[in-house]
Design an enzyme around this catalytic site. Sequence first.
Site, PDB file in Angstrom:
ATOM      1  N   GLY A 116      -9.506 -25.169  51.530  1.00 44.40           N
ATOM      2  CA  GLY A 116     -10.542 -25.316  50.519  1.00 44.40           C
ATOM      3  C   GLY A 116     -10.230 -26.392  49.489  1.00 44.40           C
ATOM      4  N   ASN A 117      -8.962 -26.544  49.134  1.00 43.67           N
ATOM      5  CA  ASN A 117      -8.611 -27.439  48.045  1.00 43.67           C
ATOM      6  C   ASN A 117      -8.859 -28.912  48.358  1.00 43.67           C
ATOM      7  OD1 ASN A 117      -7.211 -28.020  45.471  1.00 43.67           O
ATOM      8  ND2 ASN A 117      -5.788 -29.024  46.831  1.00 43.67           N
ATOM      9  N   LYS A 145     -13.511  -8.950  54.489  1.00 38.52           N
ATOM     10  CA  LYS A 145     -13.443 -10.294  53.891  1.00 38.52           C
ATOM     11  C   LYS A 145     -14.539 -10.461  52.834  1.00 38.52           C
ATOM     12  CE  LYS A 145     -12.314 -14.648  53.583  1.00 38.52           C
ATOM     13  NZ  LYS A 145     -11.041 -15.078  53.022  1.00 38.52           N
ATOM     14  N   LYS A 166      -9.995 -19.316  59.194  1.00 35.91           N
ATOM     15  CA  LYS A 166      -9.945 -20.688  59.699  1.00 35.91           C
ATOM     16  C   LYS A 166      -8.547 -21.082  60.204  1.00 35.91           C
ATOM     17  CE  LYS A 166      -7.971 -23.656  56.407  1.00 35.91           C
ATOM     18  NZ  LYS A 166      -7.320 -22.678  55.576  1.00 35.91           N
ATOM     19  N   LYS A 186      -1.771 -18.101  57.522  1.00 33.80           N
ATOM     20  CA  LYS A 186      -1.265 -19.415  57.939  1.00 33.80           C
ATOM     21  C   LYS A 186       0.009 -19.234  58.760  1.00 33.80           C
ATOM     22  CE  LYS A 186      -3.008 -21.464  53.687  1.00 33.80           C
ATOM     23  NZ  LYS A 186      -4.386 -21.316  54.098  1.00 33.80           N
TER      24      LYS A 186
END
Length: 317
Positions: free
Chosen positions: A10-11, A128, A218, A280
């Site tokens: 997102g960043n 979520k 993602k 991640k």
Amino acid sequence: MPGILVALGGNALHRAGGNGSWGEARGQMRLAVSVLAEVAAAGEVLVLSHGNGPQVGALLRQNELAAREIPPRPMDVLGAETQGQIGYLIQTELTPALVRRGVRRTVLTVISRTEVSATDAAFSHPSKPVGRYYPEDDARVLRKQYGWSMVYDGARGGWRRVVPSPRPVRWIEGDAVRSLLESSGGSNWIPIVAGGGGIPVVRRPDGTFEGVEAVIDKDLAASMVARELGIRTLAIVTDVPGAAVSFGKRGERWLTQVSKQELADFYKRGEFGDGSMGPKVVAGLEFLEGGGRRFIITDIPSLARALRGEAGTRVDA
Ligand code: ADP
Ligand code: MG
């Protein structure tokens, strides 16, 4: 195939505390593309993926405000919209950066569907959070009117819709992108795939696919895509320079080169945040188990150095 998949968080796409304008999104992307162009110049297979949390949130809000005139679209359609929007954003900013370096590669957005299992336990346990915070009275109405699952977030003092986050099983457009990359040795293209984890779809008895109200992580999807393409290096780009142990606490230590076993042990000890760094790390371990050679967690400023083995958290198979 040799090559790199870069998954942008997102960043790289969205400035926290910004005004959310398109101009701002372009400015943010401009910061990311010079390093992507540098990677692209090396000529290796380069595949991009990205998150979409803030963008889906904005579309949910647009839908809500416009609902009296324009019927709201379901979540799978919003996922497709964000793939188009963010893919176009990357195309818009990466292309001139490539031209400046004399790199002739076409940046291509592929609307991507990710198959999930209709019997995934996530469908009976939506977890979520998506969209904005609501006061209790609104939450009651929304639950009744649309059948939404809502959870209370004490820290923010509001209710939020939660949707299922099933595991990605298969990338439906994978074969098409693989043959595109193989046909050119990979160096003519930069495909943008599985944005936001891909549009979640389930297989119907007749073999066709139907979108569902869910979101896919993602990072897990990027790992699946990298394995399906047989890519060598998976780089997850986020807003911190790597993964840390004792994150945010006394004795915080940023991990550099670590072994798979060490990373798995830190994960089991609960060192990585649920829903942030945790997925991640899981994505990376699954990638390395599934034939990937090198996994990296880093941020945009460190990406080029991380790929040279000089920055970021790095794990080899
Ligand atoms: P993205 O949008 O890139 O997926 P996330 O917010 O999901 O970003 O994940 C990155 C965040 O994970 C960091 O900003 C940090 O606050 C958080 N985090 C949780 N645990 C750790 C850890 N052990 N090391 C580093 N960051 C961590
Ligand atoms: Mg995340």
